[in-house]
Scaffold this motif. Structure first.
Motif, PDB file in Angstrom:
ATOM      1  N   ALA A  32       0.811  -1.120  -0.010  1.00 40.61           N
ATOM      2  CA  ALA A  32      -0.061   0.039  -0.206  1.00 40.61           C
ATOM      3  C   ALA A  32       0.899   1.202  -0.060  1.00 40.61           C
ATOM      4  O   ALA A  32       0.409   2.384  -0.221  1.00 40.61           O
ATOM      5  CB  ALA A  32      -1.066   0.065   1.187  1.00 40.61           C
ATOM      6  N   PRO A  42       8.064   9.620   3.265  1.00 41.60           N
ATOM      7  CA  PRO A  42       8.305  10.610   4.611  1.00 41.60           C
ATOM      8  C   PRO A  42       7.248  10.088   5.597  1.00 41.60           C
ATOM      9  O   PRO A  42       6.135   9.546   5.261  1.00 41.60           O
ATOM     10  CB  PRO A  42       7.688  11.842   4.096  1.00 41.60           C
ATOM     11  N   ARG A 100      -0.377   4.715  10.406  1.00 37.94           N
ATOM     12  CA  ARG A 100      -1.398   5.135   9.313  1.00 37.94           C
ATOM     13  C   ARG A 100      -0.660   5.371   8.039  1.00 37.94           C
ATOM     14  O   ARG A 100       0.382   5.645   8.023  1.00 37.94           O
ATOM     15  CB  ARG A 100      -1.906   6.375   9.877  1.00 37.94           C
ATOM     16  N   ILE A 101      -1.551   5.114   7.004  1.00 41.67           N
ATOM     17  CA  ILE A 101      -0.809   5.489   5.830  1.00 41.67           C
ATOM     18  C   ILE A 101      -1.994   6.262   4.983  1.00 41.67           C
ATOM     19  O   ILE A 101      -3.221   5.899   5.193  1.00 41.67           O
ATOM     20  CB  ILE A 101      -0.860   3.848   4.971  1.00 41.67           C
ATOM     21  N   ASP A 102      -1.540   7.165   3.997  1.00 39.41           N
ATOM     22  CA  ASP A 102      -2.501   8.035   3.557  1.00 39.41           C
ATOM     23  C   ASP A 102      -3.212   7.530   2.227  1.00 39.41           C
ATOM     24  O   ASP A 102      -2.811   6.416   1.845  1.00 39.41           O
ATOM     25  CB  ASP A 102      -1.822   9.390   3.485  1.00 39.41           C
ATOM     26  N   CYS A 103      -4.031   8.325   1.715  1.00 38.41           N
ATOM     27  CA  CYS A 103      -4.894   7.774   0.800  1.00 38.41           C
ATOM     28  C   CYS A 103      -4.139   7.400  -0.557  1.00 38.41           C
ATOM     29  O   CYS A 103      -4.394   6.702  -1.305  1.00 38.41           O
ATOM     30  CB  CYS A 103      -6.105   8.846   0.215  1.00 38.41           C
ATOM     31  N   ASP A 104      -2.941   8.307  -0.834  1.00 40.05           N
ATOM     32  CA  ASP A 104      -2.027   7.931  -1.865  1.00 40.05           C
ATOM     33  C   ASP A 104      -0.953   6.837  -1.634  1.00 40.05           C
ATOM     34  O   ASP A 104      -0.247   6.578  -2.456  1.00 40.05           O
ATOM     35  CB  ASP A 104      -1.374   9.355  -2.359  1.00 40.05           C
ATOM     36  N   GLY A 105      -0.835   6.755  -0.275  1.00 35.84           N
ATOM     37  CA  GLY A 105       0.281   5.659  -0.021  1.00 35.84           C
ATOM     38  C   GLY A 105       1.464   6.223   0.151  1.00 35.84           C
ATOM     39  O   GLY A 105       2.498   5.722   0.067  1.00 35.84           O
ATOM     40  N   ASP A 106       1.758   7.648  -0.107  1.00 40.17           N
ATOM     41  CA  ASP A 106       2.946   8.260  -0.217  1.00 40.17           C
ATOM     42  C   ASP A 106       3.337   8.928   1.113  1.00 40.17           C
ATOM     43  O   ASP A 106       4.563   9.647   1.013  1.00 40.17           O
ATOM     44  CB  ASP A 106       3.200   9.115  -1.525  1.00 40.17           C
ATOM     45  N   THR A 107       2.779   8.929   2.287  1.00 42.20           N
ATOM     46  CA  THR A 107       3.168   9.286   3.490  1.00 42.20           C
ATOM     47  C   THR A 107       2.642   8.290   4.637  1.00 42.20           C
ATOM     48  O   THR A 107       1.623   7.933   4.578  1.00 42.20           O
ATOM     49  CB  THR A 107       2.482  10.741   3.718  1.00 42.20           C
ATOM     50  N   VAL A 108       3.382   8.297   5.582  1.00 39.97           N
ATOM     51  CA  VAL A 108       3.208   7.441   6.691  1.00 39.97           C
ATOM     52  C   VAL A 108       3.084   8.381   7.856  1.00 39.97           C
ATOM     53  O   VAL A 108       3.858   9.356   8.039  1.00 39.97           O
ATOM     54  CB  VAL A 108       4.312   6.408   7.054  1.00 39.97           C
TER      55      VAL A 108
ATOM     56  N   CYS B 126      -6.542  12.348   5.313  1.00 38.92           N
ATOM     57  CA  CYS B 126      -5.839  11.745   4.412  1.00 38.92           C
ATOM     58  C   CYS B 126      -5.505   9.852   4.884  1.00 38.92           C
ATOM     59  O   CYS B 126      -5.184   9.225   4.403  1.00 38.92           O
ATOM     60  CB  CYS B 126      -4.966  12.030   3.551  1.00 38.92           C
ATOM     61  N   PHE B 127      -5.008  10.265   6.357  1.00 44.08           N
ATOM     62  CA  PHE B 127      -4.579   9.272   7.131  1.00 44.08           C
ATOM     63  C   PHE B 127      -5.572   8.301   7.708  1.00 44.08           C
ATOM     64  O   PHE B 127      -5.663   8.186   8.724  1.00 44.08           O
ATOM     65  CB  PHE B 127      -3.585   9.638   8.182  1.00 44.08           C
ATOM     66  N   PHE B 128      -6.549   7.735   6.734  1.00 47.28           N
ATOM     67  CA  PHE B 128      -7.524   6.874   7.325  1.00 47.28           C
ATOM     68  C   PHE B 128      -7.504   5.291   7.284  1.00 47.28           C
ATOM     69  O   PHE B 128      -8.148   4.589   7.477  1.00 47.28           O
ATOM     70  CB  PHE B 128      -8.911   7.311   6.531  1.00 47.28           C
ATOM     71  N   ARG B 129      -6.216   4.892   6.848  1.00 45.01           N
ATOM     72  CA  ARG B 129      -5.806   3.636   6.930  1.00 45.01           C
ATOM     73  C   ARG B 129      -4.802   3.196   8.105  1.00 45.01           C
ATOM     74  O   ARG B 129      -3.758   3.964   8.022  1.00 45.01           O
ATOM     75  CB  ARG B 129      -5.407   2.951   5.537  1.00 45.01           C
ATOM     76  N   ALA B 130      -5.179   2.188   8.799  1.00 47.85           N
ATOM     77  CA  ALA B 130      -4.120   1.942   9.904  1.00 47.85           C
ATOM     78  C   ALA B 130      -3.859   0.475   9.687  1.00 47.85           C
ATOM     79  O   ALA B 130      -4.661  -0.187   9.332  1.00 47.85           O
ATOM     80  CB  ALA B 130      -4.918   2.259  11.328  1.00 47.85           C
TER      81      ALA B 130
END
Lengths: 149, 149
Positions: A32, A42, A100-108, B126-130
């Motif tokens: 993801a 990042p 957590r991972i963001d919608c685009d998967g490019d930030t944690v 945006c951080f809605f996946r955990a």
């Protein structure tokens, strides 16, 4: 199971138990995440119970795996080109509470408990300079740290 | 002037008044920021009164200047290669409450008031996946948005 705010219940440290029990599912997390050309993403560290944003650093796949497996945050140091186990020398460890991972998967986003201070200047948060009166002003002083922290 | 926690008092919107009065001091803010090879710096947006981290995006010098001058957050869209005035089409504007810069000057923290939702999926953050139960789980549902927001 959701609470009244529509959020899934959050079993504490479930990911750590899981990672220890069944490390294969790490691939689902990794899939993801969109790493940049250097293999990095990042990562924002936030104190879990206060919401204070502590710092931003970078992780690679290996550091994410180690963080999930150990519950202690490990970054990738771009300057040293090596894993950076936060607090290894300073004692200022970050204990992972949630990832957590963001919608685009490019930030944690890492929700952590920070031992001592996050910033190398001795301040709790690295974001201690604010735009005030038209310039930049330090809004937090270095903390007195208890011995051994 | 500091309060009992050793923090400088925070006059609301002082930077906006300042920027409007005396835009030259923008150079002092800019000089503290280390932009990457593409002229960009990562910016974290946080809801100012709840601490919720909403999103991470990128800014260039021009977008920072516009953000400080207008009080509305403007990013730089890497995919479009252009300024991205958050909410310009969606109405989901971010109103700047405070701008912080970290110790190394390579990350910006924006304390904002978010109109509506920050995420293009309709979620507040945006951080809605955990990481839950060994995989990734959505912990927030898209919100029902009032018309016009």
């Amino acid at each position: 199971m959701t609470n009244r705010r529509g959020l899934a219940d959050r079993p504490r440290d479930a990911y750590i138990r899981f990672m220890n029990d069944s490390p294969l599912r790490f691939d689902a997390v990794l899939a993801a995440i969109t790493f940049n050309a250097d293999g990095l993403v990042p990562a924002i560290a936030q104190q879990h119970h206060t919401g204070q944003v502590l710092m931003m650093a970078w992780m690679n796949a290996e550091s994410i795996r180690e963080t999930l497996a150990t519950g202690r945050v490990c970054y990738f140091s771009r300057s040293r080109g090596a894993l950076w186990r936060k607090g290894e020398t300073s004692g200022h460890t970050q204990h992972l509470k949630d990832m957590r991972i963001d919608c685009d998967g490019d930030t944690v986003l890492l929700l952590v408990h920070q031992d001592g201070v996050a910033c190398h200047t001795g301040r709790r948060s690295c974001f201690f300079r604010a735009v005030r009166d038209g310039g930049l002003v330090a809004i937090a002083a270095p903390e007195d740290l208890p011995a051994g922290v």
